[in-house]
Design an enzyme around this catalytic site. Structure first.
Site, PDB file in Angstrom:
ATOM      1  N   GLY A 279      26.857  24.662  80.779  1.00  7.97           N
ATOM      2  CA  GLY A 279      27.838  24.937  81.173  1.00  7.97           C
ATOM      3  C   GLY A 279      29.129  24.995  80.620  1.00  7.97           C
ATOM      4  O   GLY A 279      29.256  24.827  79.425  1.00  7.97           O
ATOM      5  N   GLY A 281      32.767  22.841  79.564  1.00  9.74           N
ATOM      6  CA  GLY A 281      33.799  21.821  79.755  1.00  9.74           C
ATOM      7  C   GLY A 281      33.251  20.802  78.365  1.00  9.74           C
ATOM      8  O   GLY A 281      32.543  21.061  77.563  1.00  9.74           O
ATOM      9  N   ASN A 282      34.005  19.687  78.205  1.00 11.22           N
ATOM     10  CA  ASN A 282      33.926  18.638  77.309  1.00 11.22           C
ATOM     11  C   ASN A 282      32.416  18.244  77.028  1.00 11.22           C
ATOM     12  O   ASN A 282      32.057  18.289  75.881  1.00 11.22           O
ATOM     13  CB  ASN A 282      34.915  17.410  77.804  1.00 11.22           C
ATOM     14  CG  ASN A 282      35.239  17.031  76.484  1.00 11.22           C
ATOM     15  OD1 ASN A 282      34.756  16.960  75.509  1.00 11.22           O
ATOM     16  ND2 ASN A 282      36.638  16.669  76.545  1.00 11.22           N
ATOM     17  N   ILE A 283      31.516  17.965  78.157  1.00 10.22           N
ATOM     18  CA  ILE A 283      30.306  17.412  77.748  1.00 10.22           C
ATOM     19  C   ILE A 283      29.332  18.553  77.414  1.00 10.22           C
ATOM     20  O   ILE A 283      28.529  18.297  76.153  1.00 10.22           O
ATOM     21  CB  ILE A 283      29.593  16.918  79.198  1.00 10.22           C
ATOM     22  CG1 ILE A 283      30.502  15.896  79.669  1.00 10.22           C
ATOM     23  CG2 ILE A 283      28.237  16.439  78.968  1.00 10.22           C
ATOM     24  CD1 ILE A 283      29.997  15.045  80.724  1.00 10.22           C
ATOM     25  N   GLU A 304      25.494  31.552  80.617  1.00  8.99           N
ATOM     26  CA  GLU A 304      26.636  32.051  81.276  1.00  8.99           C
ATOM     27  C   GLU A 304      27.716  32.672  80.463  1.00  8.99           C
ATOM     28  O   GLU A 304      27.882  33.722  80.170  1.00  8.99           O
ATOM     29  CB  GLU A 304      26.998  31.622  82.452  1.00  8.99           C
ATOM     30  CG  GLU A 304      27.027  32.253  83.897  1.00  8.99           C
ATOM     31  CD  GLU A 304      27.536  31.303  84.778  1.00  8.99           C
ATOM     32  OE1 GLU A 304      26.743  31.045  85.677  1.00  8.99           O
ATOM     33  OE2 GLU A 304      28.716  30.761  84.871  1.00  8.99           O
ATOM     34  N   ASN A 394      36.755  24.743  91.708  1.00  6.62           N
ATOM     35  CA  ASN A 394      36.651  26.181  91.229  1.00  6.62           C
ATOM     36  C   ASN A 394      35.663  27.065  91.936  1.00  6.62           C
ATOM     37  O   ASN A 394      35.858  28.347  92.134  1.00  6.62           O
ATOM     38  CB  ASN A 394      36.283  26.149  89.745  1.00  6.62           C
ATOM     39  CG  ASN A 394      37.305  25.281  88.858  1.00  6.62           C
ATOM     40  OD1 ASN A 394      36.867  24.282  88.255  1.00  6.62           O
ATOM     41  ND2 ASN A 394      38.632  25.790  88.837  1.00  6.62           N
ATOM     42  N   GLY A 398      27.719  29.320  88.501  1.00  4.86           N
ATOM     43  CA  GLY A 398      26.200  29.877  88.029  1.00  4.86           C
ATOM     44  C   GLY A 398      25.107  28.381  88.274  1.00  4.86           C
ATOM     45  O   GLY A 398      24.006  28.375  87.899  1.00  4.86           O
TER      46      GLY A 398
END
Lengths: 522, 522
Positions: A279, A281-283, A304, A394, A398
């Site tokens: 996905g 983001g930071n992680i 994605e 948001n 997916g």
């Protein structure tokens, strides 16, 4: 010949080139101000979206005091730049918006009941749009498609820019199409693999068995009579800058790397793993960083969006190929990308999100899905979109497509977050998720910086102990275990014990006291 | 030559024929009583399950006072006859049980914490079993497969009986196989279409584009060295008798038929609709009854189980072909079936449930999914398995496979049910579902006898009004609308308004007062 002329290879369409502000008349003719118009835009996590026409429309509305009078339904499969949709939200130009967005103003308007927002699995949004489900009162069509493109082919096909998303379906069902050709960046021609969504009962198998298989065209076939205007744009995508991963994210990524090594050792994963989905983001970044520094080779990505760190992974030679629906790069990332354009281009394919997120392919390829939820509960139900069960962030994106259909469905998050008054004010692990987007039936592994809970084959009460012990923050462990034990006793050790009058007490405390630790509140 | 000898076409296996009680020694040798053994059984909603060996084992445990000492983990994809698993539950012979069951004793034991039960999407259970996720501590294998079969082929392949379910995966991963050949009924040979589940990254597309396409074998390929015993059985399946549909179910079916007619008129469904999936129970029956009396022709069925009423539909000539994983017929239904065996056989194919319920195929074919939940909420989250969020009924079954991936995802239920003290004591429409198996992102249409709510394209608050107005029982309408309006005000019209301290008040009242109508309690 200008760059724009070069890009428009079907020469009869050159007569439709105009300035952005000249397109306003089409919206007036279609009834703007009298009725809500249905618009589909290209674009995905903000790349490949139309810019100069939406901005011209916003300027027109602002300059003519039409706020709240010119209204549009926006069907855009993922977020687009704040200078477009978020400004539209501020100008009160949006009635309905599907299925994913970002931006302060648009979020505020959604959570104040001013924009009617609907969230949907991204793979389904595209096909439901094509089925006509979103605009069924007007025969399933859209008034306008606003599409950013790299070029138009000799036959009038549209070569998209840095994302595909649901542009093929939008082009298909729109009555009229306005194309923005972005000459400010190189043409992305050759990177796309486009297959239109066909209708049951005539739908065919997607004959992809490897991440780098191609089954479609490099452009979106299009009835060019529908193209009413072509506008030149030189505006760059308003890409997201990424912060370097923090220690906590690196710890989470470390747990996941260890897990992968164990699974390879046990023979449940091949040496080069299986196609990775990660996905935003930071992680997610830290995980890709873990691969950059790690031992895995010949990796494949089926995902994605591709973020900047994927370029690092390509540069190590450990990533062989990536399939996505969008190049979700930062401005710096795009610079890097264009500097080695031909090299990256040969290792990346961009697909419609109806295909990038399709259950058929995620399941066949055996993807490893990794996404960050807002919270998850002791039985492994997860919340991806609504804070305290009510406030939209948001959208689902997916995550559901991948978590449901992946070979391994992993979710990762920090075990707790700070509030203004309590450094451990918000626990990610809660008794019962306040909004559920992913059920206990869909998740295999949960990870926080505290540890990794492998839930495969565990019954609910065993699962709860594993999650509390491995994932919960120490500030919450005792309460969660106590909740579980009291729930077990009160329900006579039922299948999935809960105390319905207490399960949301942590969430309610957060609203009232600024911390989920209600037992600490004096 | 006896019927049994005729059925065992690989003659070297004749030496492994024995009496049911002679198989006990294998379980002793494998360590029964010292450790929990992992068993996979064939069978689906109770058809095609092993009978004489499970009964012999139960007799042995009972006669030797081994209750609670001989324990087994049971991996059986759907319910099997009460004379087998429910008796095993009564004799305390079950530790873990996945993923779907029926029976008074087994349910009681699950909800008393005595059997560790896990529920899972049926299509996933089969592949996760094959992946080794359920028995990962022992290398992903099973100790024994207990399989009811019609015959054994010349090569040692196993021809299954009236269901397929996850028998192919169980045969594949079991160390040893015990086959019960049922000579009490005709051989089902020729009805099955079997393809084994292969592992990513080597998985292939399922090349089915029509309900009657065939892609596999008529038998399960099998390493016949693993077949340690063959036992003859003449016991019939303990099929479920169906009651004729009541008026309420007929009203619900009527709403659905009207909806289909409307969708055909609007061009969103072809004249003969799309492949139908229908769950089990009274409403499902009434819907099939609606088709029997209705005008639709050339219908196709792509579903999990075929119930008696499907025979009626075949007999009208309106149903062209049906694909399922089990012939879930009553005893009378089987009589009818065998009377016209060749005719029905030519119009039915039985597939592994990994394929009957596969997202790839449900989505490609564009199925119409119809299932009954326990309850659903005002935003269209649905609960399929846990009463009051905690007590397991049967399990999720295939409802999630179909509701998520269907072209049209329909759920239907009566709007309310009676309790001992209140004829309208339980509302199906609740503020917030107490357990969520299907999220708001997965459901298109909700139906009760009150009406049909078409939710496609609606944002949550619009959806809530549609559901309350169309589906809720009059005894609950005012409260639900009041709840929604107060939640809207309190959250400032947030995306999905809820009152977290009130959302389960109806459920709590049911437990305390015997009715969800807490406002009526004096």
């Amino acid at each position: 010949m200008s760059e724009l002329e070069k890009r428009i290879r079907k020469k009869s369409l050159l007569s439709r080139v105009m300035k952005p502000e000249d397109t306003i008349k089409f919206f007036k003719e279609a009834g703007a101000g009298e009725k809500v118009l249905d618009l589909g835009w290209s674009g995905f996590t903000p790349v490949g979206y139309p810019k100069v026409v939406p901005i011209a429309l916003a300027d027109y509305v602002e300059q003519n005091g039409l706020q709240g009078k010119w209204k549009f339904n926006l069907f855009i499969v993922a977020s687009v730049g704040v200078e477009t949709e978020d400004r539209w939200a501020q100008l009160d130009m949006i009635d309905r918006r599907w299925p994913y967005q970002t931006g302060k103003n648009i979020q505020k308007a959604i959570n104040a009941g001013k924009i009617r927002f609907g969230s949907k699995h991204l793979s389904m949004f595209a096909q439901d749009l094509k089925y006509g489900f979103y605009t069924k009162d007007r025969g399933g069509k859209l008034d306008f498609a606003l599409i950013e493109a790299s070029a138009i082919t000799e036959d009038g096909g549209i070569v998209l820019a840095g994302s595909v998303g649901s542009a093929p379906e939008i082009i298909d069902i729109a009555d009229k199409i306005i194309v923005e050709i972005n000459t400010g960046v190189p043409s992305f021609e050759g990177m796309h693999d486009i297959l239109s969504t066909d209708l049951p009962p005539y739908r065919k198998p997607y004959l992809i068995t490897k991440v780098n298989d191609r089954i479609g065209y490099t452009y979106v076939p299009c009835d060019h009579d529908k193209i009413i205007a072509i506008v030149e744009s030189k505006m760059p995508d308003n890409g997201r800058a990424l912060t370097p991963p923090d220690e906590l994210s690196k710890t989470i990524a470390g747990h996941i790397m260890e897990f992968f090594k164990h699974e390879v050792k046990m023979g449940r994963l091949p040496k080069n793993l299986l196609p990775l989905q990660s996905g935003v983001g930071n992680i997610a970044n830290a995980i890709v960083g873990g691969f950059v520094d790690g031992d895995f080779e010949n990796l494949m990505v089926w995902t994605e969006v591709l973020q900047d760190t994927m370029l690092d992974l390509f540069d190590t030679g450990k990533l062989s190929f990536a399939s996505a629906t969008s190049l979700s790069l930062s401005n710096d990332g795009f610079k890097r990308f264009f500097d080695k354009f031909e090299e990256y281009k040969s290792k990346i394919v961009l697909r419609p999100q109806q295909i990038s997120n399709n259950p058929e392919l995620i399941r066949r390829l055996g993807c490893i899905g990794m996404n960050t939820p807002v919270e998850f509960d002791i039985y492994a139900h997860a919340n991806s979109e609504c804070v305290a069960g009510v406030r939209m962030i948001n959208g689902l994106g997916g995550s559901g497509d991948f978590e449901r259909n992946a070979y391994l469905s992993i979710m990762h998050a920090p075990s707790c977050r700070a509030t203004k008054t309590d450094e451990f004010g918000i626990s990610t692990v809660v008794p019962k998720a306040s909004h559920i987007d992913h059920t206990e039936h869909d998740i295999d592994v949960l990870v926080t910086e505290q540890g990794l809970a492998d839930l495969r084959g565990l019954a609910p009460k065993d699962r709860a102990r594993e999650i509390i012990n491995k994932c919960a923050h120490p500030a919450y462990k005792d309460y969660l275990l106590d909740y579980l034990e009291r729930a077990e006793k009160q329900t006579g050790y039922a299948h999935e014990p809960h105390l319905l009058d207490e399960c949301f007490k942590m969430h309610i405390s957060l609203q009232q006291n600024g911390t989920m630790r209600f037992w600490e509140v004096k």
